[in-house]
Write a protein that holds these residues in place. Structure first.
Motif, PDB file in Angstrom:
ATOM      1  N   PHE A 286       0.770  -1.645  -0.357  1.00 24.43           N
ATOM      2  CA  PHE A 286       0.089  -0.286   0.168  1.00 24.43           C
ATOM      3  C   PHE A 286       0.594   1.003  -0.428  1.00 24.43           C
ATOM      4  O   PHE A 286       0.763   1.994  -0.330  1.00 24.43           O
ATOM      5  CB  PHE A 286      -1.017   0.155   1.447  1.00 24.43           C
ATOM      6  N   ARG A 287       2.285   1.306   0.302  1.00 19.49           N
ATOM      7  CA  ARG A 287       2.777   2.313   0.740  1.00 19.49           C
ATOM      8  C   ARG A 287       3.795   2.695  -0.680  1.00 19.49           C
ATOM      9  O   ARG A 287       4.005   3.824  -0.828  1.00 19.49           O
ATOM     10  CB  ARG A 287       3.763   1.899   1.938  1.00 19.49           C
ATOM     11  N   MET A 288       3.658   1.817  -1.097  1.00 20.08           N
ATOM     12  CA  MET A 288       4.193   1.829  -2.482  1.00 20.08           C
ATOM     13  C   MET A 288       3.490   3.321  -3.697  1.00 20.08           C
ATOM     14  O   MET A 288       4.306   3.645  -4.632  1.00 20.08           O
ATOM     15  CB  MET A 288       4.784   1.141  -3.303  1.00 20.08           C
ATOM     16  N   GLY A 289       1.991   2.688  -3.219  1.00 24.38           N
ATOM     17  CA  GLY A 289       1.207   3.559  -4.122  1.00 24.38           C
ATOM     18  C   GLY A 289       0.471   4.814  -3.360  1.00 24.38           C
ATOM     19  O   GLY A 289      -0.108   4.959  -4.015  1.00 24.38           O
ATOM     20  N   THR A 290       1.388   5.022  -2.392  1.00 19.79           N
ATOM     21  CA  THR A 290       1.239   6.216  -1.087  1.00 19.79           C
ATOM     22  C   THR A 290       1.127   7.614  -2.434  1.00 19.79           C
ATOM     23  O   THR A 290       1.327   7.589  -3.390  1.00 19.79           O
ATOM     24  CB  THR A 290       1.011   6.642   0.037  1.00 19.79           C
ATOM     25  N   LEU A 291       0.505   8.637  -1.673  1.00 11.06           N
ATOM     26  CA  LEU A 291       0.261   9.858  -2.790  1.00 11.06           C
ATOM     27  C   LEU A 291       2.166  11.096  -1.913  1.00 11.06           C
ATOM     28  O   LEU A 291       2.761  11.459  -2.326  1.00 11.06           O
ATOM     29  CB  LEU A 291      -0.405  10.612  -1.727  1.00 11.06           C
ATOM     30  N   PHE A 292       2.527  10.289  -0.187  1.00 12.39           N
ATOM     31  CA  PHE A 292       3.314  10.361   0.198  1.00 12.39           C
ATOM     32  C   PHE A 292       3.341   9.542   0.854  1.00 12.39           C
ATOM     33  O   PHE A 292       2.697   9.148   2.055  1.00 12.39           O
ATOM     34  CB  PHE A 292       2.946  11.976   1.044  1.00 12.39           C
ATOM     35  N   GLU A 293       4.381   9.372   1.770  1.00  5.49           N
ATOM     36  CA  GLU A 293       5.125   8.190   3.288  1.00  5.49           C
ATOM     37  C   GLU A 293       5.804   8.680   3.622  1.00  5.49           C
ATOM     38  O   GLU A 293       7.184   9.816   3.695  1.00  5.49           O
ATOM     39  CB  GLU A 293       5.630   7.147   2.491  1.00  5.49           C
ATOM     40  N   SER A 294       5.611   9.485   4.971  1.00  2.72           N
ATOM     41  CA  SER A 294       6.418  10.878   5.440  1.00  2.72           C
ATOM     42  C   SER A 294       8.019   9.718   6.130  1.00  2.72           C
ATOM     43  O   SER A 294       8.235  10.360   6.383  1.00  2.72           O
ATOM     44  CB  SER A 294       5.120  10.459   6.901  1.00  2.72           C
ATOM     45  N   GLY A 295       7.397   8.095   6.272  1.00  4.21           N
ATOM     46  CA  GLY A 295       8.381   7.574   6.895  1.00  4.21           C
ATOM     47  C   GLY A 295       9.520   7.560   6.429  1.00  4.21           C
ATOM     48  O   GLY A 295      11.126   7.653   6.413  1.00  4.21           O
ATOM     49  N   ARG A 296       9.992   7.589   4.611  1.00  2.87           N
ATOM     50  CA  ARG A 296      10.756   7.399   3.734  1.00  2.87           C
ATOM     51  C   ARG A 296      11.479   9.094   4.084  1.00  2.87           C
ATOM     52  O   ARG A 296      12.842   9.384   3.946  1.00  2.87           O
ATOM     53  CB  ARG A 296      10.472   7.577   2.169  1.00  2.87           C
ATOM     54  N   TRP A 297      10.686  10.380   4.546  1.00  6.02           N
ATOM     55  CA  TRP A 297      11.558  11.386   3.988  1.00  6.02           C
ATOM     56  C   TRP A 297      12.199  11.374   5.709  1.00  6.02           C
ATOM     57  O   TRP A 297      12.990  12.747   6.127  1.00  6.02           O
ATOM     58  CB  TRP A 297      10.051  12.828   4.099  1.00  6.02           C
ATOM     59  N   LEU A 298      11.318  11.049   6.885  1.00  5.04           N
ATOM     60  CA  LEU A 298      11.850  11.545   8.535  1.00  5.04           C
ATOM     61  C   LEU A 298      13.159  10.268   8.503  1.00  5.04           C
ATOM     62  O   LEU A 298      13.952  10.628   8.633  1.00  5.04           O
ATOM     63  CB  LEU A 298      10.593  10.665   9.071  1.00  5.04           C
ATOM     64  N   GLU A 299      13.422   9.449   7.660  1.00  5.99           N
ATOM     65  CA  GLU A 299      14.456   8.608   7.626  1.00  5.99           C
ATOM     66  C   GLU A 299      16.030   8.564   6.692  1.00  5.99           C
ATOM     67  O   GLU A 299      16.539   8.395   7.151  1.00  5.99           O
ATOM     68  CB  GLU A 299      14.210   7.110   7.707  1.00  5.99           C
ATOM     69  N   LEU A 300      15.536   9.489   5.751  1.00  2.00           N
ATOM     70  CA  LEU A 300      16.555  10.395   4.799  1.00  2.00           C
ATOM     71  C   LEU A 300      17.611  10.795   5.444  1.00  2.00           C
ATOM     72  O   LEU A 300      16.621  12.055   6.833  1.00  2.00           O
ATOM     73  CB  LEU A 300      16.098  11.743   4.587  1.00  2.00           C
ATOM     74  N   GLU A 301      18.730  10.724   5.637  1.00  5.40           N
ATOM     75  CA  GLU A 301      19.853  10.953   6.328  1.00  5.40           C
ATOM     76  C   GLU A 301      21.168  11.877   5.280  1.00  5.40           C
ATOM     77  O   GLU A 301      20.728  11.436   4.163  1.00  5.40           O
ATOM     78  CB  GLU A 301      21.069   9.633   7.366  1.00  5.40           C
ATOM     79  N   MET A 302      21.367  12.843   6.029  1.00  6.21           N
ATOM     80  CA  MET A 302      22.436  13.907   5.188  1.00  6.21           C
ATOM     81  C   MET A 302      23.481  13.787   6.583  1.00  6.21           C
ATOM     82  O   MET A 302      22.876  14.425   7.129  1.00  6.21           O
ATOM     83  CB  MET A 302      21.633  15.190   4.371  1.00  6.21           C
ATOM     84  N   LEU A 303      24.119  13.888   5.820  1.00 13.56           N
ATOM     85  CA  LEU A 303      25.287  14.324   6.656  1.00 13.56           C
ATOM     86  C   LEU A 303      25.288  13.538   8.599  1.00 13.56           C
ATOM     87  O   LEU A 303      26.003  14.016   9.385  1.00 13.56           O
ATOM     88  CB  LEU A 303      25.862  15.592   6.779  1.00 13.56           C
ATOM     89  N   GLY A 304      25.171  12.228   8.357  1.00 18.25           N
ATOM     90  CA  GLY A 304      24.813  11.805   9.791  1.00 18.25           C
ATOM     91  C   GLY A 304      23.924  11.767  10.380  1.00 18.25           C
ATOM     92  O   GLY A 304      23.837  11.709  11.577  1.00 18.25           O
ATOM     93  N   THR A 305      22.876  12.529   9.894  1.00 18.74           N
ATOM     94  CA  THR A 305      21.835  13.290  10.317  1.00 18.74           C
ATOM     95  C   THR A 305      20.405  13.015   9.675  1.00 18.74           C
ATOM     96  O   THR A 305      20.546  12.736   9.144  1.00 18.74           O
ATOM     97  CB  THR A 305      21.670  14.628  11.122  1.00 18.74           C
ATOM     98  N   ARG A 306      19.304  13.380  10.110  1.00 19.41           N
ATOM     99  CA  ARG A 306      18.218  12.818   9.556  1.00 19.41           C
ATOM    100  C   ARG A 306      17.728  14.554  10.059  1.00 19.41           C
ATOM    101  O   ARG A 306      16.105  14.326  11.003  1.00 19.41           O
ATOM    102  CB  ARG A 306      17.181  11.896   9.995  1.00 19.41           C
ATOM    103  N   PRO A 307      17.908  15.635   9.209  1.00 17.82           N
ATOM    104  CA  PRO A 307      16.965  16.847   9.016  1.00 17.82           C
ATOM    105  C   PRO A 307      15.987  16.974   8.885  1.00 17.82           C
ATOM    106  O   PRO A 307      15.241  17.573   9.446  1.00 17.82           O
ATOM    107  CB  PRO A 307      18.169  16.974   7.725  1.00 17.82           C
ATOM    108  N   ALA A 308      14.826  15.639   8.138  1.00 13.60           N
ATOM    109  CA  ALA A 308      13.503  16.318   8.066  1.00 13.60           C
ATOM    110  C   ALA A 308      12.508  15.242   9.675  1.00 13.60           C
ATOM    111  O   ALA A 308      11.916  16.043  10.092  1.00 13.60           O
ATOM    112  CB  ALA A 308      12.788  14.999   7.736  1.00 13.60           C
TER     113      ALA A 308
END
Length: 331
Positions: A74-96
């Motif tokens: 189901f998550r593959m077909g959603t309009l927006f999945e918050s988990g992907r963005w919240l877990e996005l890492e940049m420079l060792g941190t999760r800015p979102a």
């Protein structure tokens, strides 16, 4: 518990999705207001409350009736999945993730210091005023007595000795309207009747189940910045709703316009050309915003716009349905 662990728990999923659901519902509400040219303040208020109220219930309802939302398919077909963005890492941190946590924290503090504490303080001060204010009962003041005779609703009205223009109402068991002596002297009988009718409308609407429920539900989402902004916009519409109520009570639109001008729109002083321009202070910005709001109310009253009974519940219902359908695919 780590921040990542919190956002993967039920409370964390609730706050994150409530925010996203409010954001989507807010966009739908704004589109509906502009597309349908909704001008009736009562209808606008109901539409603006959809992003405040609906997200309180959507997450638990979706969990109850749509357990498939937790599946990877189901998550593959959603309009927006918050988990992907919240877990996005940049420079060792999760800015979102950290940014969202900061937004929620600041919003909660704003709710505490700008809404909850002032409401509690106002309730306490209102109780003290009722006990200690040296007022004159409306039956003892000829102007108040004459003004109230034609109103169908007659709460206690008191005249308080004060040189400033002041009028306000208290709600609860001992609801009353307080008017300063200087304002009684400055307004005509028709203007005074209209001003008091406006305060009476606040007393009547404070007991309206919809408004009580809306504020209680808004308090549950104290962390939600979208709910904060939309509720404040709905509160501004409340003044226009009370203006319409006052016109129905006092039957004099022009008198209410004149009363608003005398109360809130003193002539603006022009700054000397030689004075250097400085940055506006927060108080000046707030005063300017308040003046614009009063001018908007006056403009509506002068235009003679009537309420639109056909859209009273159609627009809020349509916005609610659209928001629910869209929010179902935001996880």
């Amino acid at each position: 518990m780590s921040l990542s662990g919190f956002f993967h728990s039920w409370p964390g999923l609730y706050v994150a999705q409530a925010f996203l659901h409010s954001l989507a519902a807010s966009i739908v509400a704004e589109i509906a207001i502009k597309a349908w040219n909704v001008r009736d303040p009562a209808v606008r208020q109901r539409v603006l409350l959809v992003p405040v109220v609906a997200p309180v219930f959507l997450f638990p309802l979706f969990r109850l009736f749509g357990p498939e939302r937790d599946t990877a398919y189901f998550r593959m077909g959603t309009l927006f999945e918050s988990g992907r963005w919240l877990e996005l890492e940049m420079l060792g941190t999760r800015p979102a993730m950290w940014g969202l946590a900061l937004v929620f924290t600041v919003t909660a503090l704003v709710f505490l210091f700008q809404e909850l504490i002032p409401i509690l303080r106002h309730s306490l001060e209102s109780g003290r005023r009722e006990k200690s204010a040296g007022g004159i009962d409306r039956l003892e003041d000829p102007a108040i007595r004459a003004m109230m005779e034609s109103l169908p609703v007659a709460p206690d009205v008191f005249v308080v000795e004060d040189d400033d223009f002041v009028i306000y109402s208290t709600t609860g068991r001992s609801a009353a309207v307080y008017v300063s002596s200087s304002l009684v002297a400055a307004l005509t009988e028709e203007e005074l009747r209209s001003a008091v009718a406006h305060e009476i409308s606040h007393i009547v609407r404070s007991r309206h189940p919809m408004m009580v429920a809306a504020y209680l539900l808004r308090a549950l989402t104290f962390f939600n910045p979208v709910a904060l902004m939309e509720f404040r916009r709905a509160a501004q519409e409340e003044e226009k709703v009370c203006d319409a109520f006052a016109v129905n009570l006092a039957r004099n639109r022009g008198a209410l316009v004149d009363a608003l001008r005398k109360l809130y729109l003193p002539p603006e002083e022009d700054e000397p050309a030689s004075r250097p321009k400085s940055r506006k202070t927060a108080m000046e910005i707030e005063e300017r915003s308040h003046r614009l709001n009063i001018e908007s109310r006056i403009s509506r009253l002068e235009s003679g716009e009537d309420l639109d009974p056909g859209m009273r519940w159609l627009a809020p219902a349509a916005v609610t349905v659209a928001a629910v359908l869209i929010d179902y695919y935001i996880v």
